[in-house]
Each structure stands twice: as C-alpha cells, then as structure tokens.
Design a protein around this motif. Structure first.
Motif, PDB file in Angstrom:
ATOM      1  N   VAL A  60     -23.056 -43.030 -13.179  1.00  0.00           N
ATOM      2  CA  VAL A  60     -23.540 -44.386 -13.469  1.00  0.00           C
ATOM      3  C   VAL A  60     -24.931 -44.334 -14.077  1.00  0.00           C
ATOM      4  N   VAL A  74     -26.337 -48.931  -7.183  1.00  0.00           N
ATOM      5  CA  VAL A  74     -25.004 -49.317  -6.726  1.00  0.00           C
ATOM      6  C   VAL A  74     -25.164 -49.703  -5.264  1.00  0.00           C
ATOM      7  N   LEU A 129     -19.134 -55.809  -8.351  1.00  0.00           N
ATOM      8  CA  LEU A 129     -18.182 -54.699  -8.422  1.00  0.00           C
ATOM      9  C   LEU A 129     -16.868 -55.199  -7.832  1.00  0.00           C
ATOM     10  N   ASP A 131     -12.655 -55.334  -7.539  1.00  0.00           N
ATOM     11  CA  ASP A 131     -11.398 -54.608  -7.683  1.00  0.00           C
ATOM     12  C   ASP A 131     -10.293 -55.468  -7.084  1.00  0.00           C
ATOM     13  N   GLN A 135     -14.511 -57.644  -3.275  1.00  0.00           N
ATOM     14  CA  GLN A 135     -15.885 -57.386  -3.682  1.00  0.00           C
ATOM     15  C   GLN A 135     -16.357 -56.095  -3.049  1.00  0.00           C
ATOM     16  N   MET A 139     -23.599 -53.810  -8.765  1.00  0.00           N
ATOM     17  CA  MET A 139     -24.315 -52.852  -9.595  1.00  0.00           C
ATOM     18  C   MET A 139     -25.489 -53.571 -10.235  1.00  0.00           C
ATOM     19  N   SER A 158     -19.116 -52.122 -14.983  1.00  0.00           N
ATOM     20  CA  SER A 158     -19.066 -52.408 -13.548  1.00  0.00           C
ATOM     21  C   SER A 158     -17.634 -52.446 -13.042  1.00  0.00           C
ATOM     22  N   GLY A 159     -16.703 -52.913 -13.866  1.00  0.00           N
ATOM     23  CA  GLY A 159     -15.296 -52.899 -13.480  1.00  0.00           C
ATOM     24  C   GLY A 159     -14.767 -51.493 -13.275  1.00  0.00           C
ATOM     25  N   VAL A 161     -16.645 -48.850 -12.588  1.00  0.00           N
ATOM     26  CA  VAL A 161     -17.341 -48.283 -11.426  1.00  0.00           C
ATOM     27  C   VAL A 161     -16.681 -48.762 -10.131  1.00  0.00           C
ATOM     28  N   ALA A 162     -16.304 -50.038 -10.079  1.00  0.00           N
ATOM     29  CA  ALA A 162     -15.615 -50.551  -8.889  1.00  0.00           C
ATOM     30  C   ALA A 162     -14.306 -49.806  -8.656  1.00  0.00           C
TER      31      ALA A 162
END
Length: 420
Positions: A60, A74, A129, A131, A135, A139, A158-159, A161-162
C-alpha cells in the motif's frame, strides 16, 4: 503525441496501438496500452496471489508513493467497535487508535463514504475499506491536492486493499492481534471464528450485527447467507456462559448451516437443529433460536421462533410493532413442529433481532433494562437517518452505557433491512 496521464506529467507507455489511418475502424485493434492508473492497480493485482499478509502494508505504501501521496495508513476496526487501529507495516504511518465516534476516519468508517480534510500540507483523504458492504476499516493518505482522477483511483485502490485484507485474514494472526484491544476468552475466540462478516450491504438487502461483550461472549451467535434472492438468517443464545455455551452454540450454528444448505424449510431446519443439540448435550441443555427467510424480490419474510424474544419491526424510522408470534420450545428440548409466521415488508423496513441479555440486563441502580427502554433507544437512533451498520453499532453502545458499561450476559443485536 503520446497520451499523458492526468495524474502524471510522464507520458504513458504506448504499446500495440495501430498507426493513424491504418486499417478500417472495424478492423483496428483497440488501444491496449497500460495507463498510469492501470499500472497502479495492476501492481496490487499482480502481487496479490503470493503476497504474505504482513507485506500488505508495504505494498500500500509503495502504491501511494507512486500516486504522489504520503503518510499512508490502514486502520482496522477493533472487536469492540470503538476505535480504528493502525495496521503496522514498513512505509505505513503508525500512531494511536482513533475513536470511531470522534474522528474523521471514524466518520468515513460509519458512513462508508470518502472524507476529505484540508490540511496545511495538502488534503488528507479517508477511504472506506469495503468488501461486500462489510466495513473492514479505513485507508488514509495525504495528497497535495485532490481531483476526480485521484478520487477514482483511490476508491479503486481501497477496494483492492479491502479484498486483500479479507482474503489474507485466514492466513495469519496479524489482523486478529491488531484488532484486539484487550485479552479475549477462549469462548469468545470460538464465537468470533464462527461469525460471518458483521455487516453485508447489497442492493436489495442489508444485514448488520453486534456481539457484546466482544472479548468475553459465550453463548450468543448469529449467521446469515444470501442464496440467490433469499436471505437466510439465524440468531441463537445457548444456555449458560463460557466454554460450554460456546461449544453448544458451535453445534447449533453448524447444524443450522448444514440444514440450510440442504434446502429444507424453516420447520425442518428447527427439527434438525433440535436433534443435533439433544443428541450431543442431553435433555437438560438448550439453545433459544430464531430463524428467518426473506425473499429479497418481494419483501416477504418468514420466521420461526424457538423460545427467543420476539423481533421488532422498524418502519419509517420508528418501531412499528413487536413481531409476537407462536413459539416452540428451544432447540434441544424436543418441541413440537414450529409454526411459520409471515409478514410483508415495505422498502426501508428493518427487522431487529436480539437476545434476552439485551433486555434482561439490569441498569445502573438495579432496574431491568426492559423492552420499552430498548424501543425508546431504537426510535431515538432511527431519527438520525444513518445506515444500518451505524445504527446497530450505536444501539449496542447506547445500551451498554445505559447498563453502566457492564454486561453480565451476552447481549447480541442483528438487524435486517429490506431495501426493495
């Protein structure tokens, strides 16, 4: 002239582009060159497959640096849902936990929207973040300035990373350790390992749940699954507390999932769970349970109650009624075939399920909390108009404060919203 990416003065590399005027419009190959933005996203995707969990942070940080950003963070939600805790990692900014109820990162977390904060050296951008509506955390990154191209890229980063955090979660204890604000009992370890994500937000339906006490929960649990157009939900409360209750809850949830996946109806699911608990624990042990099925296309909800407190219907941001219906004996006591109750929801309706610890706990001073107090709290929080995650979390914390911060029994909430 080579195309220039809006985020960089460097020309984007050009590969595989047909020469001007070459061929016809129908026969010309599309431009497959990699833009600056695609290269950033590609760096995450290309690394994801074999990336060890502890290297998510450095990845990241590297991507943020290429974007021209600095001080990347994060932040992960703790189990008590009170603070956001920085994930450690080379290149990531550390610092102390940030209160969810009193920080810009917390506002981003609760409302699941980006929050931009002007600062002396630029703009601090906080991104949810997300998914599947759950939640994971937040980030954060600082840029000199922010335009729509930055916003688009940061949301996509961010999507990814999630997704990385979720998929790598099962490979390491790193994220468990970051999210723990205090020691956790063995029973709580078992219960948290059973749980699905605490929230799911989909176009037609949303779910949000909270377990208290987060670090010492024993017999409460819930489960849900969205199979096609049907949402399946169960909430249980195993008798007792501690490891014995957690073990019984594990059997009950496992039996529920097995029966649900066999495609049988609610009455048959109850019977299967009843046999599983009785055979394993004997006639003196039991689990109260409530099973629901919601048709997300029509809003028709069906439920079976096995000795559980009746759920509450919230309509137009107020408690409309308690869904009192015939009940059968708790799971494990060999009750008669349960009656399936039905109700038609309208878009925006919310159904709140809760365990008896929510209403039977005693307030400071000795008075039992009671359903009337619960309803008053729901009405107050619903007037804020916030999303289901924020309302459910705030409700749990409001109830805990009213009890003087103490919880002698598990107190679990699960809210379902039909969005229509």
């Amino acid at each position: 002239m080579a195309p220039t990416d809006p985020l960089s003065s460097r020309p984007a590399p050009v590969r595989g582009v047909a020469a001007e005027g070459e061929g016809t419009a129908a026969g010309r190959r599309p431009d497959r060159s990699e833009s600056f933005g695609e290269a950033l996203l590609g760096k995450i995707l290309d690394s994801a497959h074999e990336l060890p969990p502890h290297l998510i942070g450095p990845l990241v940080a590297d991507v943020v640096d290429q974007l021209g950003g600095r001080r990347p963070q994060v932040l992960l939600q703790d189990y008590g849902q009170l603070v956001l805790v920085p994930l450690p990692g080379e290149g990531l900014t550390g610092g102390g936990p940030q209160l969810i109820d009193d920080s810009e990162a917390g506002r981003c977390f609760l409302d699941a929207v980006p929050v931009e904060v002007p600062q002396e050296d630029g703009v601090r951008v906080h991104l949810p973040l997300l998914d599947g509506g759950d939640q994971v955390g937040v980030m954060a990154v600082t840029l000199d300035s922010v335009d729509d191209d930055d916003r688009r890229l940061l949301l996509r980063i961010s999507g990814l990373v999630a997704d990385l955090l979720v998929t790598k979660h099962g490979y390491s204890d790193l994220f468990f350790d970051v999210r723990r604000d205090e020691g956790m009992s063995v029973a709580a370890e078992i219960q948290w390992s059973l749980l699905p994500p605490l929230a799911m937000i989909m176009p037609r339906v949303a779910v949000a749940g909270v377990l208290e006490p987060a670090y010492d929960v024993g017999g409460d649990s819930f489960d849900y699954a969205l199979n096609g157009d049907v949402l399946h939900v169960v909430m249980i409360d195993a008798m007792g507390h501690g490891l014995d209750a957690a073990t019984m809850a594990t059997v009950a949830i496992g039996a529920y999932r097995h029966a649900r996946r066999a495609g049988i109806g609610l009455s048959e699911i109850y019977a299967f769970m009843d046999r599983a608990v009785a055979e394993q624990f004997g006639p003196e042990q039991f689990v109260t349970a409530q099973m629901l099925q919601l048709d997300t296309t029509t809003g028709r909800v069906q439920w079976v109650n096995a000795g559980h407190p009746p759920p509450i219907l919230v309509r137009d941001h107020r408690v409309a009624q308690r869904l009192v219906a015939p009940t059968t004996l708790p799971v494990g006591l060999g009750g008669s075939e349960p009656q399936v109750s039905e109700l038609g929801l309208v878009p925006g309706d919310r159904v709140l399920c809760f365990t008896d610890g929510v209403v039977e706990e005693h307030k400071s001073g000795g008075e039992e909390f009671g359903e009337h107090q619960l309803i008053d709290c729901v009405n107050h929080l619903e007037r804020t108009g916030r999303g289901i995650r924020a309302v459910t979390r705030s409700l749990s914390h409001t109830l805990k404060r009213a009890r003087g911060g103490q919880t002698s029994d598990d107190a679990t909430l699960l809210m379902v919203e039909w969005r229509g």
